[in-house]
Design a protein around this motif. Structure first.
Motif, PDB file in Angstrom:
ATOM      1  N   HIS A  13       0.849  -1.191   0.000  1.00  0.00           N
ATOM      2  CA  HIS A  13       0.000   0.000   0.000  1.00  0.00           C
ATOM      3  C   HIS A  13       0.889   1.247   0.000  1.00  0.00           C
ATOM      4  CE1 HIS A  13      -3.031   2.942   1.179  1.00  0.00           C
ATOM      5  NE2 HIS A  13      -3.959   2.042   0.893  1.00  0.00           N
ATOM      6  N   PRO A  14       0.656   2.186  -0.905  1.00  0.00           N
ATOM      7  CA  PRO A  14       1.594   3.320  -1.015  1.00  0.00           C
ATOM      8  C   PRO A  14       1.592   4.251   0.196  1.00  0.00           C
ATOM      9  CG  PRO A  14      -0.322   3.634  -2.422  1.00  0.00           C
ATOM     10  CD  PRO A  14      -0.408   2.240  -1.911  1.00  0.00           C
ATOM     11  N   GLN A  15       0.521   4.238   0.994  1.00  0.00           N
ATOM     12  CA  GLN A  15       0.439   5.143   2.138  1.00  0.00           C
ATOM     13  C   GLN A  15       0.655   4.438   3.474  1.00  0.00           C
ATOM     14  OE1 GLN A  15      -3.435   6.934   1.649  1.00  0.00           O
ATOM     15  NE2 GLN A  15      -2.639   8.562   0.350  1.00  0.00           N
ATOM     16  N   LEU A  16       1.047   3.160   3.436  1.00  0.00           N
ATOM     17  CA  LEU A  16       1.200   2.409   4.687  1.00  0.00           C
ATOM     18  C   LEU A  16       2.396   2.899   5.495  1.00  0.00           C
ATOM     19  CD1 LEU A  16       0.488   0.050   6.571  1.00  0.00           C
ATOM     20  CD2 LEU A  16       1.891  -1.427   5.130  1.00  0.00           C
ATOM     21  N   TRP A  17       3.592   2.853   4.916  1.00  0.00           N
ATOM     22  CA  TRP A  17       4.795   3.196   5.674  1.00  0.00           C
ATOM     23  C   TRP A  17       4.904   4.693   5.956  1.00  0.00           C
ATOM     24  CZ3 TRP A  17       6.278  -0.894   7.939  1.00  0.00           C
ATOM     25  CH2 TRP A  17       6.199  -2.139   7.303  1.00  0.00           C
ATOM     26  N   PRO A  18       4.608   5.598   5.004  1.00  0.00           N
ATOM     27  CA  PRO A  18       4.593   7.024   5.382  1.00  0.00           C
ATOM     28  C   PRO A  18       3.556   7.354   6.446  1.00  0.00           C
ATOM     29  CG  PRO A  18       4.713   6.791   3.011  1.00  0.00           C
ATOM     30  CD  PRO A  18       4.433   5.429   3.550  1.00  0.00           C
ATOM     31  N   GLY A  19       2.386   6.715   6.374  1.00  0.00           N
ATOM     32  CA  GLY A  19       1.376   6.951   7.397  1.00  0.00           C
ATOM     33  C   GLY A  19       1.784   6.421   8.757  1.00  0.00           C
ATOM     34  N   LEU A  20       2.462   5.256   8.767  1.00  0.00           N
ATOM     35  CA  LEU A  20       2.943   4.704  10.031  1.00  0.00           C
ATOM     36  C   LEU A  20       4.001   5.606  10.662  1.00  0.00           C
ATOM     37  CD1 LEU A  20       3.061   2.396  12.080  1.00  0.00           C
ATOM     38  CD2 LEU A  20       4.705   1.248  10.586  1.00  0.00           C
ATOM     39  N   LEU A  21       4.931   6.099   9.850  1.00  0.00           N
ATOM     40  CA  LEU A  21       5.957   7.011  10.368  1.00  0.00           C
ATOM     41  C   LEU A  21       5.324   8.297  10.888  1.00  0.00           C
ATOM     42  CD1 LEU A  21       8.935   7.766  10.762  1.00  0.00           C
ATOM     43  CD2 LEU A  21       8.951   8.603   8.398  1.00  0.00           C
ATOM     44  N   LEU A  22       4.363   8.840  10.160  1.00  0.00           N
ATOM     45  CA  LEU A  22       3.693  10.065  10.594  1.00  0.00           C
ATOM     46  C   LEU A  22       2.917   9.837  11.886  1.00  0.00           C
ATOM     47  CD1 LEU A  22       3.051  13.014   9.825  1.00  0.00           C
ATOM     48  CD2 LEU A  22       1.054  12.137   8.595  1.00  0.00           C
TER      49      LEU A  22
ATOM     50  N   LEU B 172      -1.770   6.632   9.699  1.00  0.00           N
ATOM     51  CA  LEU B 172      -2.116   5.237   9.439  1.00  0.00           C
ATOM     52  C   LEU B 172      -3.565   4.947   9.817  1.00  0.00           C
ATOM     53  CD1 LEU B 172      -1.214   2.407   8.598  1.00  0.00           C
ATOM     54  CD2 LEU B 172      -0.451   2.023  10.945  1.00  0.00           C
ATOM     55  N   ALA B 173      -4.050   5.525  10.903  1.00  0.00           N
ATOM     56  CA  ALA B 173      -5.427   5.284  11.313  1.00  0.00           C
ATOM     57  C   ALA B 173      -6.410   5.813  10.276  1.00  0.00           C
ATOM     58  CB  ALA B 173      -5.687   5.940  12.674  1.00  0.00           C
ATOM     59  N   VAL B 174      -6.128   6.966   9.694  1.00  0.00           N
ATOM     60  CA  VAL B 174      -7.006   7.520   8.661  1.00  0.00           C
ATOM     61  C   VAL B 174      -6.931   6.677   7.392  1.00  0.00           C
ATOM     62  CG1 VAL B 174      -7.423   9.544   7.221  1.00  0.00           C
ATOM     63  CG2 VAL B 174      -6.841   9.827   9.623  1.00  0.00           C
ATOM     64  N   THR B 175      -5.758   6.177   7.048  1.00  0.00           N
ATOM     65  CA  THR B 175      -5.629   5.291   5.890  1.00  0.00           C
ATOM     66  C   THR B 175      -6.460   4.030   6.065  1.00  0.00           C
ATOM     67  OG1 THR B 175      -3.387   6.118   5.491  1.00  0.00           O
ATOM     68  CG2 THR B 175      -3.981   4.027   4.471  1.00  0.00           C
ATOM     69  N   ILE B 176      -6.400   3.428   7.249  1.00  0.00           N
ATOM     70  CA  ILE B 176      -7.203   2.228   7.520  1.00  0.00           C
ATOM     71  C   ILE B 176      -8.683   2.566   7.497  1.00  0.00           C
ATOM     72  CG2 ILE B 176      -7.711   0.479   9.259  1.00  0.00           C
ATOM     73  CD1 ILE B 176      -4.805   0.614  10.114  1.00  0.00           C
ATOM     74  N   TRP B 177      -9.056   3.716   8.038  1.00  0.00           N
ATOM     75  CA  TRP B 177     -10.461   4.116   8.077  1.00  0.00           C
ATOM     76  C   TRP B 177     -11.007   4.309   6.667  1.00  0.00           C
ATOM     77  CZ3 TRP B 177     -13.315   8.516   6.759  1.00  0.00           C
ATOM     78  CH2 TRP B 177     -14.592   8.586   7.316  1.00  0.00           C
ATOM     79  N   HIS B 178     -10.246   4.948   5.795  1.00  0.00           N
ATOM     80  CA  HIS B 178     -10.680   5.128   4.408  1.00  0.00           C
ATOM     81  C   HIS B 178     -10.797   3.785   3.693  1.00  0.00           C
ATOM     82  CE1 HIS B 178     -10.896   9.422   4.248  1.00  0.00           C
ATOM     83  NE2 HIS B 178      -9.618   9.602   4.553  1.00  0.00           N
ATOM     84  N   ALA B 179      -9.855   2.871   3.954  1.00  0.00           N
ATOM     85  CA  ALA B 179      -9.906   1.565   3.301  1.00  0.00           C
ATOM     86  C   ALA B 179     -11.097   0.743   3.775  1.00  0.00           C
ATOM     87  CB  ALA B 179      -8.602   0.807   3.552  1.00  0.00           C
ATOM     88  N   LEU B 180     -11.415   0.831   5.054  1.00  0.00           N
ATOM     89  CA  LEU B 180     -12.556   0.078   5.582  1.00  0.00           C
ATOM     90  C   LEU B 180     -13.877   0.602   5.059  1.00  0.00           C
ATOM     91  CD1 LEU B 180     -11.504  -0.402   9.325  1.00  0.00           C
ATOM     92  CD2 LEU B 180     -11.602  -2.149   7.556  1.00  0.00           C
TER      93      LEU B 180
END
Length: 262
Positions: free
Chosen positions: A5-14, A184-192
């Motif tokens: 996922h392109p936003q997984l690792w940047p989102g986790l770091l953020l 990362l939480a917002v990325t997961i929320w959008h995916a769900l």
């Protein structure tokens, strides 16, 4: 597929950076408030007022305060047109970090006051501070050398709670957090909440991985929801098309339906 996922690792770091820096800022402000206001009644009153305010309402008000057309920008920059500042949803997560630190400050103050007033801690700390004063230490030096180390030991689990909340918050991150990439939480929320079955499954996988990484087991209701989502996605992918589509009878056998005459 999960780790691509392109936003997984940047989102986790953020998420880790915003949660960690917000925790340190909240701790520093709590230490300053406790050292400057020794009366526990005043600290308890300030903490109660902050705890009563919902997180989302605080994020919206904080966003209106720091936005380019908000009160702070008008006081600092002035003029008829708002300045070209990026203060809300900035790419570095500064506004989200500041809001998290201010919102979690009342929680740390409440936990600190409870720790200092537990059992005979207040009397013991007062005696130790008097002993330090007799050795030539000032009030600030005695507080930093005697009270603060014991207070940090009692605040270790509240600090963990503040960090975990700051790294996994969704509502405040939607209002104040960055968008490219989001946390990362917002990325997961959008995916769900995505209508695409593959993206939804990826969100479920990321949520399960984050839960296992945090050491939390999956409950029966969450396991049922995950299985239902997987069955629904597989059913949509494997559903037949055309006139030979069958219907399931009560016995579980598929009965072919005839379309048209003949």
């Amino acid at each position: 597929m999960l780790f691509s996922h392109p936003q997984l690792w940047p989102g986790l770091l953020l998420s880790v950076l915003t949660g960690g820096i917000a925790t340190l800022l909240a701790l520093a402000m709590a230490v300053v408030v406790l050292a400057g206001l020794p009366a526990q009644r005043m600290v308890r009153g300030l903490a109660a007022a902050g705890l009563a305010l919902p997180h989302l309402a605080f994020a919206i008000g904080f966003g209106f305060l720091i936005m380019p057309s908000g009160l702070i920008a008008r006081l600092v920059a002035g003029g008829d047109a708002p300045p070209g500042w990026i203060t809300v949803q900035d790419p570095w997560g500064v506004s989200l970090t500041a809001a998290l630190a201010l919102k979690e400050l009342p929680f740390l103050l409440t936990a600190a006051v409870a720790a200092l007033a537990r059992g005979d801690a207040a009397g013991r700390l007062a005696q130790e501070c008097r002993a330090a004063a007799s050795l030539g230490h000032g009030a600030g030096s005695a507080w930093l050398r005697i009270v603060l180390p014991q207070l940090l030991h009692d605040l270790r689990w509240p600090l963990v709670i503040v960090f975990v909340y700051g790294a996994t918050v969704v509502d405040m991150a939607l209002v104040l957090g960055p968008t490219q990439p989001p946390t990362l939480a917002v990325t997961i929320w959008h995916a769900l909440n995505d209508a695409d079955a593959a993206t939804n499954r990826m969100g479920l996988a990321m949520s399960s991985a984050a839960r296992r990484g945090a050491g939390r087991r999956e409950g029966p209701a969450e396991r049922k929801t995950r299985c239902q989502g997987r069955v629904s996605a597989n059913s949509v992918a494997a559903a037949p098309s055309g006139a030979a589509r069958g219907s399931v009878s009560r016995t579980g056998l598929a009965r072919p339906q005839r379309v048209g005459g003949g």
